[in-house]
Scaffold this active site. Sequence first.
Site, short mmCIF file in Angstrom:
data_model
loop_
_atom_site.label_atom_id
_atom_site.label_comp_id
_atom_site.label_asym_id
_atom_site.label_seq_id
_atom_site.Cartn_x
_atom_site.Cartn_y
_atom_site.Cartn_z
N GLU A 67 -98.38 76.30 -0.42
CA GLU A 67 -97.89 74.95 -0.19
C GLU A 67 -96.98 74.48 -1.32
OE1 GLU A 67 -98.24 73.72 2.66
OE2 GLU A 67 -99.73 75.18 3.32
N PRO A 74 -89.21 61.28 27.88
CA PRO A 74 -90.37 62.06 27.43
C PRO A 74 -91.67 61.32 27.70
CG PRO A 74 -88.67 61.93 25.73
CD PRO A 74 -88.30 60.95 26.79
N GLY A 111 -94.96 59.25 27.17
CA GLY A 111 -95.39 58.28 26.18
C GLY A 111 -94.36 57.26 25.76
N THR A 112 -93.19 57.25 26.40
CA THR A 112 -92.13 56.32 26.00
C THR A 112 -92.22 54.97 26.71
OG1 THR A 112 -90.68 57.44 27.59
CG2 THR A 112 -90.49 58.08 25.29
N GLY A 113 -93.15 54.80 27.64
CA GLY A 113 -93.37 53.49 28.25
C GLY A 113 -92.76 53.30 29.61
#
Length: 657
Positions: free
Chosen positions: A422, A200, A202-204
């Site tokens: 809520e 995915p 943004g996982t590096g």
Amino acid sequence: MKSNNKSIILIISIVLAAVLFISFSSVFKQNEPKEIDYTEFLSEVDKGNIAEVEINGNYWIEGFTTVGDKTAVYKAKIFSRTAAQLDLKDSTGNYKVVVSLDDPNAGQFLASFLPYLIIIGVMVLFFFVMKNMQGGGSKINNFGKSKARINDNIKVRFSDVAGAEEEKEELEEIVDFLKNSKKFSELGAKIPRGVLMVGPPGTGKTLFAKAVAGESKVPFFSISGSDFVEMYVGVGASRVRSLFEDAKKNAPCIIFIDEIDAVGRQRGAGMGGGHDEREQTLNQLLVQMDGFETNDGIIVIAATNRADVLDPALLRPGRFDRQIFVNIPDVRGREAIFKVHSRNKPISPNIDFKALARITSGFTGADIANLLNEAAILAARKNRNTIEQLDINEAINKVLIGPQKKSRIITETDKRITAYHEAGHAILAKVVEGNDPVHEVSIIPRGMAAGYTMTRPETDDSHMSKSKLLANITMALGGRVAEEIIIKDYCTGASGDIEHVTKIATAMVTEWGMSDKVGLVKLSSDQEVFLGRNYQNHSSVSEYQSAMVDEEVRNIIEGCHLIATKKLTEYKKVLENMSRLLIERETIYSTEVDMLIAGKSLDEIREYLKEVDKKIEENVKIAEINNQIKAEVTEVTDVAQTTEVPEVTENSDKKDV
């Protein structure tokens, strides 16, 4: 803008060339002698107006007013060099004027074409000037060159990458090969030609590639998949060849192709057939990686989050031999990532990274970096020298939902509806087994939401059971049910909840086999539509099955709706108290929710919150005092470092010292 400048330069050059042409023509015309009749020419000689005569070739005679003058005054056509010489003699056989003869065959061609040669030379000169000014030559020659950026000094190391230890071990083999390839070759082992990192966003993945280059200390060529493809046919393939030619000169090295799906999509899926520019680029990449070309010492690392659309030939052994799946980090990985990204930030010692890792389930490395950056910004905005837990909590909410919008004018009616809505979510999250613990409930608008109920999982579960999914649907319906019970009406605020429960219920029936009536049948695809590959496919779901799916989805949602109604009716008093507390405080946390569920009165909870507020104020004051002390100590240290201490000698006056 550039095209306009080029047009102006071209027009100026044409005008200047025309002016030069006219100028040269006029100069030559001005220097040309006056052409007269041969008889008149001889008459001028007899009159003494011509002092010197020059016979040029076999056809022209020129006259000069003075001897040695190089500018002719008259010229005339002759029929014979010999006859002209006789006509210039007197009765005694001597020349009347000075006569000079030239070689009749020398310089005729050059003299006649000299003006035109000069003009052609000027035009050629302007052509080269224009070419260099517009960059035409260099651009055409470099258009097919690789756009890869080379870096020989990558400073990223494996210590800068956290949360993916297994992936790191896989890549350490690549580093070992680049450092000591002889160890592998002696055993007959071949290092993978290519490594495909899938995961995915943004996982590096890109960070891993830089770490491999940094640990190996080899040249690092980085390029994006979209940099290969241009509108001109053949440019992409030319750039691939150029890239590998440059890599061969710097071997051993690493080529990193980011977002390779831009150029590596499955062939035959486009609308351009086999002559598609992207497919030609892919074919050249396949040849360079494992074809007739030998590229020893070159390792290709590619990254993508769309491995499902890549061409099978790209994934076979010999090209991308190894695929590394870079997953979202688990709780231990998130803790390590927090420590890595907090190295250069003044974090308060009261912050527990283990607790932060637990409440940030689903965060990637990029999300955590962004989270700490937002927390640092919030701390700076409040003029604090350290990042506190409050800053991180606010940053988590800001990243997930959006910034608070306290300035938005909210009517009392809307606030009351939001509070009941809520509170319904929070109560069902607590009393329906299978839901995650409640972390925070707020009626302060954030992003597009009028309020929110935030839950945090205690563990990173990879599997979702049917009971947990049903509990999630029941909790999501709590807001709508609370409105039905208390207000006796319902509004549009539950649209997001309805979309959420419909998506889960549909997946339960069509994908996960959680419907007894439909059975263990998958009726949907978990892949996105890929136009070139799927546009001719037809759905295999019959109308009967579609109707059955709709009925089962409705039954699941209605069953959860009945449970939610029953539970909230049972906890109606808690619903009333929680909504009142939300209107007073705007935000409550897990402790207050637990106290309400346990039956504590509002007065008891208010007393507890007073003590909490008092402790918070004391902690804030202590933090301000500590920051002030630190600032004073820093100022004193700076003054001490800048103050000059007098040197003490034997003869120094003790009083002065």
